[in-house]
Structures are given as C-alpha cells and as structure tokens.
Design a protein around this motif. Structure first.
Motif, PDB file in Angstrom:
ATOM      1  N   LEU A   1       0.856  -1.177  -0.101  1.00 47.91           N
ATOM      2  CA  LEU A   1      -0.176   0.000   0.074  1.00 47.91           C
ATOM      3  C   LEU A   1       0.883   1.398  -0.126  1.00 47.91           C
ATOM      4  O   LEU A   1       0.484   2.300  -0.443  1.00 47.91           O
ATOM      5  CB  LEU A   1      -0.844   0.165   1.113  1.00 47.91           C
ATOM      6  N   ALA A   2       1.850   1.095   0.602  1.00 48.31           N
ATOM      7  CA  ALA A   2       3.092   2.310   0.699  1.00 48.31           C
ATOM      8  C   ALA A   2       3.104   3.027  -0.465  1.00 48.31           C
ATOM      9  O   ALA A   2       3.287   4.455  -0.474  1.00 48.31           O
ATOM     10  CB  ALA A   2       4.204   1.982   1.434  1.00 48.31           C
TER      11      ALA A   2
ATOM     12  N   LEU B   1      20.831  -0.548   3.569  1.00 48.90           N
ATOM     13  CA  LEU B   1      21.169  -0.743   5.144  1.00 48.90           C
ATOM     14  C   LEU B   1      20.213  -0.451   5.779  1.00 48.90           C
ATOM     15  O   LEU B   1      20.078  -0.670   7.254  1.00 48.90           O
ATOM     16  CB  LEU B   1      22.207   0.463   5.229  1.00 48.90           C
ATOM     17  N   LEU B   2      19.207   0.349   5.663  1.00 55.84           N
ATOM     18  CA  LEU B   2      17.892   0.715   6.290  1.00 55.84           C
ATOM     19  C   LEU B   2      17.106  -0.754   6.516  1.00 55.84           C
ATOM     20  O   LEU B   2      16.513  -0.729   7.740  1.00 55.84           O
ATOM     21  CB  LEU B   2      17.081   1.635   5.641  1.00 55.84           C
ATOM     22  N   TRP B   3      16.999  -1.486   5.551  1.00 58.55           N
ATOM     23  CA  TRP B   3      16.283  -2.583   5.837  1.00 58.55           C
ATOM     24  C   TRP B   3      16.894  -3.573   6.801  1.00 58.55           C
ATOM     25  O   TRP B   3      16.264  -4.139   7.871  1.00 58.55           O
ATOM     26  CB  TRP B   3      16.341  -3.589   4.573  1.00 58.55           C
TER      27      TRP B   3
ATOM     28  N   ARG C   1       9.424   8.484  -0.654  1.00 57.97           N
ATOM     29  CA  ARG C   1       9.581   8.503   0.663  1.00 57.97           C
ATOM     30  C   ARG C   1       8.599   7.493   1.478  1.00 57.97           C
ATOM     31  O   ARG C   1       9.056   6.700   2.271  1.00 57.97           O
ATOM     32  CB  ARG C   1       9.518   9.849   1.529  1.00 57.97           C
ATOM     33  N   SER C   2       7.337   7.472   1.079  1.00 52.71           N
ATOM     34  CA  SER C   2       6.323   6.566   1.382  1.00 52.71           C
ATOM     35  C   SER C   2       6.729   5.092   1.088  1.00 52.71           C
ATOM     36  O   SER C   2       6.594   4.235   2.125  1.00 52.71           O
ATOM     37  CB  SER C   2       5.077   6.967   1.141  1.00 52.71           C
TER      38      SER C   2
ATOM     39  N   TRP D   1       8.599  -0.101   2.431  1.00 53.34           N
ATOM     40  CA  TRP D   1       9.399  -1.240   2.358  1.00 53.34           C
ATOM     41  C   TRP D   1      10.379  -1.472   3.502  1.00 53.34           C
ATOM     42  O   TRP D   1      10.523  -2.692   3.944  1.00 53.34           O
ATOM     43  CB  TRP D   1      10.056  -1.325   0.980  1.00 53.34           C
ATOM     44  N   ALA D   2      10.870  -0.508   4.055  1.00 53.40           N
ATOM     45  CA  ALA D   2      11.411  -0.737   5.230  1.00 53.40           C
ATOM     46  C   ALA D   2      10.750  -1.424   6.526  1.00 53.40           C
ATOM     47  O   ALA D   2      11.354  -2.344   7.321  1.00 53.40           O
ATOM     48  CB  ALA D   2      12.142   0.457   5.651  1.00 53.40           C
ATOM     49  N   LEU D   3       9.708  -0.872   6.458  1.00 56.04           N
ATOM     50  CA  LEU D   3       8.643  -1.395   7.637  1.00 56.04           C
ATOM     51  C   LEU D   3       8.350  -2.764   7.355  1.00 56.04           C
ATOM     52  O   LEU D   3       8.085  -3.587   8.086  1.00 56.04           O
ATOM     53  CB  LEU D   3       7.566  -0.441   7.803  1.00 56.04           C
TER      54      LEU D   3
END
Length: 443
Positions: free
Chosen positions: A73-74, A254-256, A373-374, A379-381
């Motif tokens: 959805l993001a 890296l964020l993942w 950004r979303s 995807w990180a979340l």
C-alpha cells in the motif's frame, strides 16, 4: 529554499504538534491490534478449539498482513497522497476489527485479521512519513519518539479492556478496537492535512491553495507559484544527475537491515521473556511482572530517545541505544532470578529497545526524496515485520534444539548490536549527519 527545508529549520507550531498527536493516536491502533490477539488468546483458543500451532498462525497472519500493507500500500501514498491512503487504511482496519469480533469461525477470523494487518501496515507507512515531514530538524527525533510511544499506549489500553473482560466475551475487545479505529477515521478525515511535501511534488489542481492554507496554520509565510517552480527546477536538476536512483540502493539495503535487526530484538524481548523466565525457575506471576516491566519501560524509552535526539544527531543516538540495548539484554537475563533487580533492568531494556524502534523511524525518512519517501519507508517497515516474524520462530527452533534462555538472549543481543555497525556505514548517506544539519540541530 523548498518548503520542506523551510519547515525543517523553522520553529514548530501548535498545529504541527497536533498533527504529531494524530499520528500517535493512529500508532496506538498498532499496539492495540497486536496485544488484542495476545490477551484474548486463551478465550479464542477455547471457543474455536485451537491447537497451539493454529493459534500461532492466527497471530502471525496479522503480522503478515502488516508487512504486506506496508510494502504494497505504501507506494500509493506517493501516487494519491498520504492522507487518502491513511483514510483507506483506517477503513480496512475498521472492517477488519469488526469482522474479527463477529467471526463465526477461526478461518473467518483469520481473514479479517489479515485485513486488519494490511490496514495497520498502510497506516504505519504513511503516518511515520507524515510525522517526519511536519517536524523540524531539531524536534524530529522527539516527534517520532512521541509517535512511537503510541504503540505502548495502545497495548496498555488493550490490556485494560481485556482485563475487564476476563471471564466474559472476548469479542468485546475487538469491538472496542473497531470503534477506536472508526473514531480515528472520523478525526483524521476532519483534522489531518495532506503532506506539504507531497503537494509540492505533485502540484495537482488546487495544490498551492492547500499548501498555503496549511502553512498559515503553521504560522509560516505563504508561497507563490514561482517558489514552487524554482523548487521543481532544482529537483529536476538533481534527478537529471547520472545514477540518482542507483544511489538510493545502498542506503535502502542498510535501512532494511536496521529495521530487521531492531524488530528481531524487539519482538524477541516482548514475546519470549515470560516463557523463558518461567523455564529459568521464576514463578509465572514473577515472569509476567518482569514482562510488564519491559512494557513500562517501552513507552518511556521512545520519548527518551526523542529528547536525546534533540541534542545529538539521531543516527548517532540510535547507535548508542542499540549498543546499550544489546548489553542490557544480557545483563537482564543473567540477573532476572532476583526479582527486584530483574524488574529494574527490565524497565531499562524495554526503554532502550523501544527507543531503537523510534530511532529507526527517525533516521529512515530523510534518506529519501518526497516522491519516493512513503514507498521507501513502507518497504523498510515491511522488511522489519519479516524480522518480527522470524524472531519468535527462530527462537522457538533453537529452544527446541536445547538452547538455554541465556543463550537465546545473548543471540538476540548480538543481532541488535549488528544494527550499530550498520548505522556506522549509513553515515555517508544520512543528510542529517552533514555539517549543515548538525548546525541546525544545535540551533
């Protein structure tokens, strides 16, 4: 200077803090949803005659839905807007909560749990970005800390509702969640504005008027079409640079890893602590007390991270929080046999590991331009939820293989410590680690 940069440097108004409060309210729904299933588990298991694995699947399907909602959805938030996607997600959450409350079978309940999870995932991916975009550089960590504290508040409310229903109808807990989500839908529809960063990027019909209406409420100077044209030209120049998309790949990976490692540790601590302490010789009541200490510390820790992040670079603060969380996890499991000491250290562990969640939410959004950004945070979340799903599963497998509580806690602590190493590597991609950003933070 574009509007986003102006917001980042200007003092925050009461209207901006109201937006943060709305995002915090919506994050409460995540805490309520996760803990509603946990607290009603015995009653649900008894009514539907579930085995342990069947109930585990019922719990996991909500987390799967959250991962799917965050990742699928993001992207629409960057296409149709943050606000419309939040309203759609709240609608899904309302349907899912009421559906679970009225479910005649575990299969139907599982379907509605999946729907709820998708809705919550969409909410989290959008509200995190909204909270970040409406915060200035100095208060962004505090704003995200308050936002993250909503999880603990929602979990506490779920526990209070569940306790009043002991011996009664478990479905009332989900009805309460449904009415809470419906209330959020109405309040957000009335009060939440669209993201200025999104309006500045898309410039759809009426965008300038909507931007200036929100800026007026924020006590900031209005902008003109010429200002938006200049900002757009600057963005296009940057995008024309060779390899701009490729440059986003390393910080994204890296964020993942940051989200996976933190969520792994967070869900291990919150899901396995009481069980492991009982096996270490504590009474069930004492184990629950220690688990409660972690929850108590959690709400405080999110705000604590935000306060410290007002004075230091958020990424650096997160490095220290993750290292301290890893160290205190080991201290906790070694000292938990002494109840008063275990309770005190449990509060510290809860504060640090929840502070890490707030930190991940803070360092993520600035890595991406507004137009992606979303989807970047979504995807990180989603990847973080994979860590959340793997954590209790891997711990269970290792436990069955003979691992002790101390060994499991040390292993989880090592995973959390990996986050600190990854954050060191993120420095070159973090715009808030630049000298200019540090000057703004100090000011």
């Amino acid at each position: 200077m574009n509007i986003t940069a102006r917001i980042s440097q200007a003092p925050m108004s009461g209207y901006q803090w109201l937006i943060i409060a709305l995002c915090t309210f919506m994050n409460c729904l995540d805490g309520f949803d996760v803990m509603a299933v946990a607290f009603t588990g015995p009653s649900v298991t008894e009514e539907f005659g579930l085995t342990g694995s069947q109930f585990g699947l019922l719990v996991s399907i909500g987390l799967v839905g959250m991962a799917g909602g965050s990742m699928l959805l993001a992207p629409f938030a960057d296409l149709i807007g943050r606000r419309p996607l939040i309203l759609i997600s709240l609608t899904l959450g309302t349907i899912g909560m009421f559906g679970a409350a009225m479910a005649p079978s575990v299969t139907v309940m599982g379907i509605f749990r999946l729907v709820t999870g998708v809705g919550v995932g969409g909410i989290l991916a959008s509200t995190n970005v909204i909270a970040s975009e409406f915060s200035n550089a100095k208060n962004r960590g505090l704003a995200i800390g308050l936002y993250t504290a909503g999880y603990g508040i929602g979990a506490t409310v779920a526990s209070l509702v569940a306790k009043t229903m002991v011996g009664g109808d478990w479905r009332i807990v989900f009805y309460a969640g449904g009415f809470g989500t419906l209330l959020a839908l109405v309040v957000v529809a009335v009060l939440l504005p669209e993201s200025i960063a999104f309006l500045e990027q898309k410039r759809s019909s009426g965008a300038l008027a909507r931007i200036n209406r929100t800026l007026t409420r924020m006590r900031m100077k209005a902008v003109t079409d010429a200002d938006l044209d200049h900002a757009a030209a600057t963005r296009e120049t940057k995008r024309a640079d060779s390899g701009w998309l490729k440059q986003r790949i390393p910080p994204t990976i890296l964020l993942w890893i940051i989200f996976i490692t933190i969520m792994f540790g967070f869900y291990f601590v919150n899901s396995w602590t009481p069980t492991l302490l009982v096996e270490e010789g504590l009474s069930e009541g004492a184990a629950v007390t220690a688990g409660t200490a972690i929850s108590i510390g959690g709400t405080v820790g999110s705000v604590l991270y935000g306060v410290v992040a007002r004075m230091r670079t958020p990424r650096v603060v997160l490095i220290w929080f993750s290292l301290l969380a890893a160290a205190m996890m080991v201290v906790f499991i070694v000292s938990a046999s002494t109840l008063w000491l275990g309770f005190g250290i449990g509060v510290v562990v809860g504060a640090l590991i929840n502070g890490c969640i707030a930190g991940a939410y803070t360092v993520g959004p600035p890595l991406y331009p507004a137009n992606v950004r979303s989807v970047g945070m979504g995807w990180a979340l989603g990847m973080g939820r994979i860590g959340a799903i793997l954590s209790p599963t891997i711990a269970g497998m290792l436990k069955d293989a003979g691992a002790s509580a101390t060994q499991l806690y040390v292993g989880a602590a090592v995973v959390v410590a990996v986050c600190a190493l990854v954050l060191v590597g993120l420095r070159r991609y973090d715009p808030e680690s630049s000298p200019a950003a540090k000057d703004a933070l100090a000011g």
